[in-house]
Design an enzyme around this catalytic site. Structure first.
Site, PDB file in Angstrom:
ATOM      1  N   ASP B  44      52.677  -7.350  48.349  1.00  9.13           N
ATOM      2  CA  ASP B  44      52.411  -7.009  47.178  1.00  9.13           C
ATOM      3  C   ASP B  44      52.313  -5.308  47.265  1.00  9.13           C
ATOM      4  O   ASP B  44      51.955  -4.304  46.344  1.00  9.13           O
ATOM      5  CB  ASP B  44      51.687  -7.927  46.033  1.00  9.13           C
ATOM      6  CG  ASP B  44      50.447  -7.651  45.551  1.00  9.13           C
ATOM      7  OD1 ASP B  44      50.768  -7.279  44.249  1.00  9.13           O
ATOM      8  OD2 ASP B  44      48.795  -6.915  45.456  1.00  9.13           O
ATOM      9  N   GLU B 116      57.700 -10.702  45.953  1.00 15.16           N
ATOM     10  CA  GLU B 116      57.451 -10.129  46.531  1.00 15.16           C
ATOM     11  C   GLU B 116      57.306 -10.228  47.785  1.00 15.16           C
ATOM     12  O   GLU B 116      56.696  -9.674  48.641  1.00 15.16           O
ATOM     13  CB  GLU B 116      56.031  -9.675  46.189  1.00 15.16           C
ATOM     14  CG  GLU B 116      55.318  -9.450  44.636  1.00 15.16           C
ATOM     15  CD  GLU B 116      53.808  -9.851  44.197  1.00 15.16           C
ATOM     16  OE1 GLU B 116      52.982  -8.656  43.932  1.00 15.16           O
ATOM     17  OE2 GLU B 116      53.387 -10.911  43.658  1.00 15.16           O
TER      18      GLU B 116
END
Lengths: 223, 223
Positions: B44, B116
């Site tokens: 992320d 992610e």
């Protein structure tokens, strides 16, 4: 004219492109065609990654919820203000006279944003590893003990910041009492704001109870 | 057993540490001692920086407010789901039978999180530049035109996602009328949800009015 070469010594990094460090140090009040807001945008993401990776590797057994919480306790305005003060960043910022007279060089938002911008500038010119070395060194100097306690520490700080903004005052903590046998004592602490008890909590130590009470108070005040 | 070597071909990256890609592909429902949530935490931040830097360099004149908004329109669950679908990531995820039967392989949250995690894994093993090459290639394939329009497009998409979650339905748009001379026409569009007008707005084109109305509706629904 600010002598940012001293700042470069503190960072242990010398910029090749002097315009880059000047931009990182220029507050928008200084009314130049450039300011440090774009570099701040970049540096914010750089620092999020650097601190995230640092915690990822330091706590190999912690789940992502814990990592997020510890990061949030470090990567925020007061956290970056601490790092900025460590390198005396305020002295090197270019800002307007009005902002200067308004104590701008010591404003947390201004210091924190300039710190992000400086790290953004280092990243742009020298890459992630150099930005990492500089940031982690500062982080470890300012937070000798990064762990779950540093996380809970944040509730008191966060509450204080909030009440100063909303009520103009700092909360106080009052011991309500203790209970249980000596080896299993529990302490009860209240948070007082404007002569009113806004929250209370029990904990295994006074410190623990304070943190828990601050957390409850924060939740209440934030609605 | 999923054959993630096909996924490696799609990514144009072969993992040296196979346990790393397996971890990135393992949903928590799969009940292993590991899952992809820690790598998702790391990925992320990696993606935030990669996309932030990409926009910083692509739009050298845009201020940080614009850059933040464009990034927010790309770096979110629906954005990453798009990239995940591009590499058919759903086929390679390890998940429980229950989650599988619950259409888990096509769930935006599951796909976005796994994406992610995969980028986090690439970053850990191969560094930022490799993660950058892979992510930007996918980003540019999925968003041939990244600009301020792609930003406003997001209001309709965001509203649709929100109302599907809260009301189980998609909003519709209705033209209320147009006004002004031909060369300066204005259109007024209403957003209808459950047979009720929840917002309306005027704009220079039907599309523009729809976006503005969607934006107002979003603000209202989010309180």
């Amino acid at each position: 004219m600010n002598d940012y070469s001293q700042l470069e010594k503190r960072l242990n990094y010398t910029f090749r492109d002097k315009q880059l460090i000047i931009e990182a140090l220029t507050h928008k009040s200084y009314k130049k065609p450039y300011n440090n807001e774009r570099l701040e945008f970049l540096g914010d993401a750089v620092l999020d990654l650097i601190v995230g990776e640092y915690l990822f590797k330091k706590f190999p057994k912690s789940d992502e919820g814990i990592l997020s919480k510890i990061r949030a306790s470090l990567v925020n305005e007061s956290g970056f203000t601490l790092l900025a003060r460590k390198i005396d960043l305020g002295s090197y910022i270019f800002l307007s006279l009005a902002e200067e007279n308004n104590n701008g060089r010591d404003k947390p938002s201004l210091l924190s944003n300039a710190f992000e911008a400086v790290i953004g500038a280092v990243y742009l010119e020298a890459g992630l590893d150099t930005a990492k070395t500089i940031s982690i060194k500062l982080l470890e100097e300012c937070h000798p003990k990064i762990d779950l306690q540093s996380l809970s520490k944040d509730y008191k700080t966060a509450l204080q910041e909030l009440t100063q903004a909303t009520h103009g005052v700092t909360p106080s903590y009052e011991m309500l009492g203790s209970s249980g046998p000596d080896h299993k004592k529990e302490f009860e602490i209240a948070v007082i704001l404007d002569n009113e008890t806004i929250a209370s909590a029990k904990g295994k130590s006074k410190k623990d109870a304070q943190q828990k009470a601050a957390k409850i108070a924060l939740e209440k005040l934030k609605g």
